[in-house]
Design a protein around this motif. Structure first.
Motif, PDB file in Angstrom:
ATOM      1  N   ASN A 170      18.185 -14.295 -26.610  1.00 17.07           N
ATOM      2  CA  ASN A 170      17.659 -15.090 -25.504  1.00 17.07           C
ATOM      3  C   ASN A 170      16.161 -14.876 -25.340  1.00 17.07           C
ATOM      4  N   MET A 171      15.445 -15.951 -25.028  1.00 21.25           N
ATOM      5  CA  MET A 171      13.994 -15.851 -24.898  1.00 21.25           C
ATOM      6  C   MET A 171      13.583 -14.988 -23.711  1.00 21.25           C
ATOM      7  N   LEU A 172      12.619 -14.105 -23.947  1.00 20.39           N
ATOM      8  CA  LEU A 172      12.026 -13.301 -22.878  1.00 20.39           C
ATOM      9  C   LEU A 172      10.568 -13.050 -23.235  1.00 20.39           C
ATOM     10  N   TRP A 207      15.723 -24.125 -23.799  1.00 18.40           N
ATOM     11  CA  TRP A 207      14.669 -24.177 -22.795  1.00 18.40           C
ATOM     12  C   TRP A 207      14.649 -22.890 -21.992  1.00 18.40           C
ATOM     13  N   ALA A 208      13.440 -22.489 -21.661  1.00 20.52           N
ATOM     14  CA  ALA A 208      13.223 -21.299 -20.847  1.00 20.52           C
ATOM     15  C   ALA A 208      12.622 -21.727 -19.520  1.00 20.52           C
ATOM     16  N   GLN A 216      16.831 -17.581  -9.695  1.00 19.29           N
ATOM     17  CA  GLN A 216      16.644 -18.829 -10.434  1.00 19.29           C
ATOM     18  C   GLN A 216      17.054 -18.674 -11.894  1.00 19.29           C
ATOM     19  N   VAL A 217      16.640 -17.566 -12.504  1.00 18.20           N
ATOM     20  CA  VAL A 217      16.964 -17.340 -13.914  1.00 18.20           C
ATOM     21  C   VAL A 217      18.471 -17.212 -14.109  1.00 18.20           C
ATOM     22  N   ALA A 218      19.126 -16.457 -13.233  1.00 16.74           N
ATOM     23  CA  ALA A 218      20.576 -16.297 -13.348  1.00 16.74           C
ATOM     24  C   ALA A 218      21.280 -17.650 -13.260  1.00 16.74           C
ATOM     25  N   GLY A 232      22.972 -23.203 -18.909  1.00 14.79           N
ATOM     26  CA  GLY A 232      22.500 -23.655 -20.205  1.00 14.79           C
ATOM     27  C   GLY A 232      21.114 -23.268 -20.631  1.00 14.79           C
ATOM     28  N   ALA A 233      20.306 -22.666 -19.749  1.00 17.26           N
ATOM     29  CA  ALA A 233      18.963 -22.233 -20.162  1.00 17.26           C
ATOM     30  C   ALA A 233      19.069 -21.087 -21.161  1.00 17.26           C
TER      31      ALA A 233
END
Length: 297
Positions: free
Chosen positions: A21-23, A227-228, A242-244, A250-251
């Motif tokens: 996952n993008m970070l 998408w991130a 928001q991230v959760a 689907g993010a």
């Protein structure tokens, strides 16, 4: 879905956690970063060298603990690569966009940092490129100027074997009330994602569209393109929620800037090192856990 080629897959892997996952820590801000530093007399008193030193501490004490960091070619680069501040284990995303925007017929357009091209990104040591585009998909379709600009940069980066992150920001029009903009904002984000994907975008950086349902709509519009979600200056606890929500709908990750470090960039390096270590780094680990479902970087 716009498939990644082999080189792009390597770039994508470099900006992701071990769970895929993008970070990315966003540190390409210039004026915005000055604004949160405690300079006597205000941001105007902060020199380019002082800002570069602050970015160096941000990389040293925070960014090097993430899979990737986003930096700018005006202040941070190539300095923080050449002096060894950036860890070999942290991927470099190079921001190609200049600060600010120009307005043409009521629509906003960004521009490149002077002289920066996909080849320049490689020469600066970049693993991935990022470019910001403003968009109003209710006024701009796949034949618009912004669509043509996205298409061209996607092609140019592909020719260079470089993964491009397409960042999209929507905005309120001059004749639009805040209430009107708020009402259409979720659909603007989803429609902007659809236009970008139609123009060849393979990775997106987008604002949080406001709800679980809106995140699901963005995911559907992106047609499999990852998408991130960006932090947009909200506080850390809000961004974690928001991230959760986004990831559950689907993010594929997050790119966080001010939510991590906006209250940790004091003027002196000693103060910064303490604040970034004791305040910002735990936030990064909490963000990683929200992205990866309990795992940390």
């Amino acid at each position: 879905m716009n498939e990644l080629n082999t080189l792009e897959r390597r770039g994508m892997a470099a900006i992701c956690t071990s769970a895929g996952n993008m970070l990315i820590v966003a540190a390409d801000q210039r004026n915005g970063m000055k604004a949160v530093m405690n300079a006597p007399g205000g941001p105007a008193t902060i020199s380019k060298d002082e800002l570069a030193e602050a970015k160096g501490d941000l990389v040293r004490y925070l960014g090097n603990h993430a899979p990737a960091i986003l930096l700018d070619p005006e202040v941070a680069l190539p300095r923080l690569v050449d002096d060894g501040t950036l860890s070999r284990d942290t991927a470099l995303v190079v921001g190609m966009d200049a600060s600010g925007y120009v307005t043409v017929d009521g629509l906003r357009y960004t521009k490149f940092v002077e002289g920066v091209t996909p080849r320049t990104v490689r020469e600066l040591g970049g693993d991935v490129a990022k470019m910001l585009f403003y968009m109003r998909p209710d006024r701009q379709d796949t034949n618009s100027r912004v669509a043509q600009e996205i298409r061209q940069l996607v092609r140019d980066c592909a020719d260079e074997g470089l993964l491009l992150i397409v960042e999209i920001l929507t905005y309120r029009l001059e004749d639009e009330t805040p209430e009107e903009y708020e009402r259409v904002f979720p659909s603007l984000v989803a429609d902007a994602a659809a236009v970008s994907v139609e123009c060849g975008a393979k990775v997106l950086k987008l604002p949080y569209p406001g709800s679980a349902e809106a995140c699901a709509a963005v995911t559907e519009a992106a047609e499999g393109v990852p998408w991130a979600v960006l932090s947009a200056g909200v506080d850390h606890s809000t961004f974690i929620e928001q991230v959760a929500t986004a990831v559950a709908n689907g993010a594929s990750g997050a790119m966080a800037g001010r939510s991590l470090w906006k209250d940790s960039l004091a003027m002196t390096s000693e103060e910064r090192s303490e604040l970034l270590t004791d305040r910002a780094l735990p936030r990064l680990r909490e963000l990683a856990a929200a992205i990866d479902g309990g795992r940390t970087v």
